[in-house]
Motif scaffolding. Structure first.
Motif, PDB file in Angstrom:
ATOM      1  N   MET A 122      -9.719 -16.942 -50.129  1.00 47.33           N
ATOM      2  CA  MET A 122     -10.741 -17.425 -49.485  1.00 47.33           C
ATOM      3  C   MET A 122     -12.175 -16.327 -48.986  1.00 47.33           C
ATOM      4  O   MET A 122     -12.285 -15.841 -48.727  1.00 47.33           O
ATOM      5  CB  MET A 122      -9.191 -16.722 -48.006  1.00 47.33           C
ATOM      6  CG  MET A 122      -9.646 -17.620 -46.570  1.00 47.33           C
ATOM      7  SD  MET A 122      -8.739 -17.115 -45.472  1.00 47.33           S
ATOM      8  CE  MET A 122      -8.977 -15.271 -45.247  1.00 47.33           C
ATOM      9  N   LEU A 123     -12.710 -17.493 -48.475  1.00 46.39           N
ATOM     10  CA  LEU A 123     -14.311 -17.243 -48.399  1.00 46.39           C
ATOM     11  C   LEU A 123     -14.283 -16.882 -46.621  1.00 46.39           C
ATOM     12  O   LEU A 123     -13.658 -18.045 -45.705  1.00 46.39           O
ATOM     13  CB  LEU A 123     -15.310 -18.165 -48.848  1.00 46.39           C
ATOM     14  CG  LEU A 123     -15.101 -18.919 -50.432  1.00 46.39           C
ATOM     15  CD1 LEU A 123     -16.134 -19.673 -50.482  1.00 46.39           C
ATOM     16  CD2 LEU A 123     -15.734 -17.425 -50.932  1.00 46.39           C
ATOM     17  N   LEU A 124     -14.839 -16.055 -46.641  1.00 50.26           N
ATOM     18  CA  LEU A 124     -15.029 -15.309 -44.817  1.00 50.26           C
ATOM     19  C   LEU A 124     -16.397 -16.066 -45.079  1.00 50.26           C
ATOM     20  O   LEU A 124     -17.177 -15.510 -45.554  1.00 50.26           O
ATOM     21  CB  LEU A 124     -14.740 -14.174 -44.644  1.00 50.26           C
ATOM     22  CG  LEU A 124     -13.430 -13.904 -44.718  1.00 50.26           C
ATOM     23  CD1 LEU A 124     -13.316 -12.215 -44.770  1.00 50.26           C
ATOM     24  CD2 LEU A 124     -12.166 -14.867 -44.048  1.00 50.26           C
ATOM     25  N   LYS A 169     -12.546  -5.526 -52.182  1.00 52.16           N
ATOM     26  CA  LYS A 169     -11.552  -7.504 -51.006  1.00 52.16           C
ATOM     27  C   LYS A 169     -13.690  -7.040 -50.931  1.00 52.16           C
ATOM     28  O   LYS A 169     -13.966  -8.113 -49.655  1.00 52.16           O
ATOM     29  CB  LYS A 169     -11.399  -7.374 -49.655  1.00 52.16           C
ATOM     30  CG  LYS A 169      -9.592  -7.301 -50.424  1.00 52.16           C
ATOM     31  CD  LYS A 169      -9.327  -8.690 -50.142  1.00 52.16           C
ATOM     32  CE  LYS A 169      -8.175  -8.950 -50.984  1.00 52.16           C
ATOM     33  NZ  LYS A 169      -7.575 -10.544 -51.298  1.00 52.16           N
ATOM     34  N   ASN A 186     -16.561  -7.643 -51.608  1.00 55.50           N
ATOM     35  CA  ASN A 186     -17.296  -9.055 -51.227  1.00 55.50           C
ATOM     36  C   ASN A 186     -16.895 -10.038 -50.746  1.00 55.50           C
ATOM     37  O   ASN A 186     -17.165 -11.144 -50.052  1.00 55.50           O
ATOM     38  CB  ASN A 186     -17.385  -9.845 -53.056  1.00 55.50           C
ATOM     39  CG  ASN A 186     -18.650  -9.271 -53.907  1.00 55.50           C
ATOM     40  OD1 ASN A 186     -19.098  -8.477 -53.363  1.00 55.50           O
ATOM     41  ND2 ASN A 186     -17.515  -8.260 -54.802  1.00 55.50           N
ATOM     42  N   GLU A 187     -15.172 -10.107 -50.585  1.00 57.22           N
ATOM     43  CA  GLU A 187     -14.614 -11.593 -49.725  1.00 57.22           C
ATOM     44  C   GLU A 187     -15.412 -10.438 -48.123  1.00 57.22           C
ATOM     45  O   GLU A 187     -14.997 -11.736 -48.078  1.00 57.22           O
ATOM     46  CB  GLU A 187     -13.214 -11.211 -49.926  1.00 57.22           C
ATOM     47  CG  GLU A 187     -12.667 -12.317 -49.039  1.00 57.22           C
ATOM     48  CD  GLU A 187     -10.823 -12.005 -49.057  1.00 57.22           C
ATOM     49  OE1 GLU A 187     -10.378 -12.424 -48.530  1.00 57.22           O
ATOM     50  OE2 GLU A 187     -10.559 -12.039 -50.681  1.00 57.22           O
ATOM     51  N   TYR A 188     -14.841  -9.537 -47.909  1.00 55.37           N
ATOM     52  CA  TYR A 188     -15.110  -9.188 -46.494  1.00 55.37           C
ATOM     53  C   TYR A 188     -16.780  -9.044 -46.075  1.00 55.37           C
ATOM     54  O   TYR A 188     -16.693  -9.016 -45.047  1.00 55.37           O
ATOM     55  CB  TYR A 188     -14.685  -7.479 -46.178  1.00 55.37           C
ATOM     56  CG  TYR A 188     -12.648  -7.621 -46.300  1.00 55.37           C
ATOM     57  CD1 TYR A 188     -11.696  -9.077 -46.375  1.00 55.37           C
ATOM     58  CD2 TYR A 188     -11.749  -7.011 -46.581  1.00 55.37           C
ATOM     59  CE1 TYR A 188     -10.839  -8.715 -46.173  1.00 55.37           C
ATOM     60  CE2 TYR A 188     -10.288  -6.632 -46.394  1.00 55.37           C
ATOM     61  CZ  TYR A 188      -9.898  -7.777 -46.218  1.00 55.37           C
ATOM     62  OH  TYR A 188      -8.317  -7.654 -46.530  1.00 55.37           O
TER      63      TYR A 188
END
Length: 258
Positions: A1-3, A103, A105-107
């Motif tokens: 999922m992209l945030l 996580k 990079n995602e966060y």
């Protein structure tokens, strides 16, 4: 999922292991970047009880007054008659830190950490940061009434059942070597992160020497630190002393993490 890093993001009860206690809540600020630091909140409860909701006041304060910092409010597996606290709970902190790293990079966060722990949670925060932070990610930590030294005569020589119960939590091995292994006082080195300490002079669970000896050890090692002893307080406090704690902690976080 992209945030979207321009927007705040909250996710509750994120699982980081198979046990139902291995969960944490995540609060990511808006406009975060790869330089956004993370504060990990670690609850107390004598290593056998407690919950991340116990840290809600700290979480709310930080969200309102330190809005640039990401917050992780974690649960960890609790000790019982068949499962000892150490190293299980230290391993849980390591797993949470690794999860955040994976996580990253995602966060959209950095890998720089702060710890804010109360009582048993303060002990775990200190022990992990001093002895198990192999990548030197911890940039500051706060101990509020955290045990620091299980070889302290105030514990070993006491007949107080409350103090004996604390020691018995780690009493599967009462050798000096083991008690030193689980004591932040014996694990801290000159490379330790800045540490702020708060203790109560009338605390029935944490002898005053747990705080003053830790202060003196940090002083001897040249570690940046701050220490406050509220002479007439117990294991918790409110009113003006709580305000004093809040102001000092806020200033320390701004100086070393924000």
């Amino acid at each position: 999922m992209l945030l979207n890093p321009l927007e705040s993001y909250e996710e509750l009860h994120i699982s980081y292991g198979a046990d139902s206690d291995q969960i944490f809540d995540l609060y990511l600020p808006a406009n975060r970047t790869e330089d956004t630091k993370i504060m990990i909140l670690v609850h107390g409860g004598g290593w056998i009880s407690g919950d991340k909701t116990d840290m809600n006041d700290f979480k709310i304060y930080m969200k309102q007054n330190l809005p640039n910092i990401a917050i992780v409010n974690m649960n960890y597996r609790l000790a019982d008659n068949t499962t000892q606290a150490y190293p299980m709970q230290i391993n849980d902190i390591t797993t949470v830190v690794n999860h955040l790293k994976n996580k990253q990079n995602e966060y959209v966060i950095s890998d720089d950490l702060g710890f804010l722990g109360v009582s048993a949670g303060a002990h775990l925060s200190m022990l992990w940061s001093y002895a198990f932070d192999i990548n030197n990610q911890t940039k500051m930590l706060c101990s509020i009434v955290g045990p620091t030294n299980f070889t302290d005569p105030a514990y070993l020589d006491s007949t107080d059942p409350n103090l004996q119960a604390i020691l018995n939590t780690f009493g599967v091995d009462t050798t000096t070597a083991y008690l030193e292994e689980v004591s932040p006082y014996h694990q801290v080195t000159a490379s330790a992160p800045p540490t702020i300490l708060f203790y109560g002079g009338e605390d029935p669970l944490i002898p005053t020497s747990q705080g003053t000896a830790m202060r003196d050890k940090l002083e001897d090692l040249g570690v940046i630190h701050d220490f406050t002893l509220y002479q007439e307080e117990g294991h918790a406090w409110d009113d003006l002393n709580l305000l004093d704690t809040t102001i000092k902690l806020h200033t320390f976080i701004e100086a070393h993490l924000d």
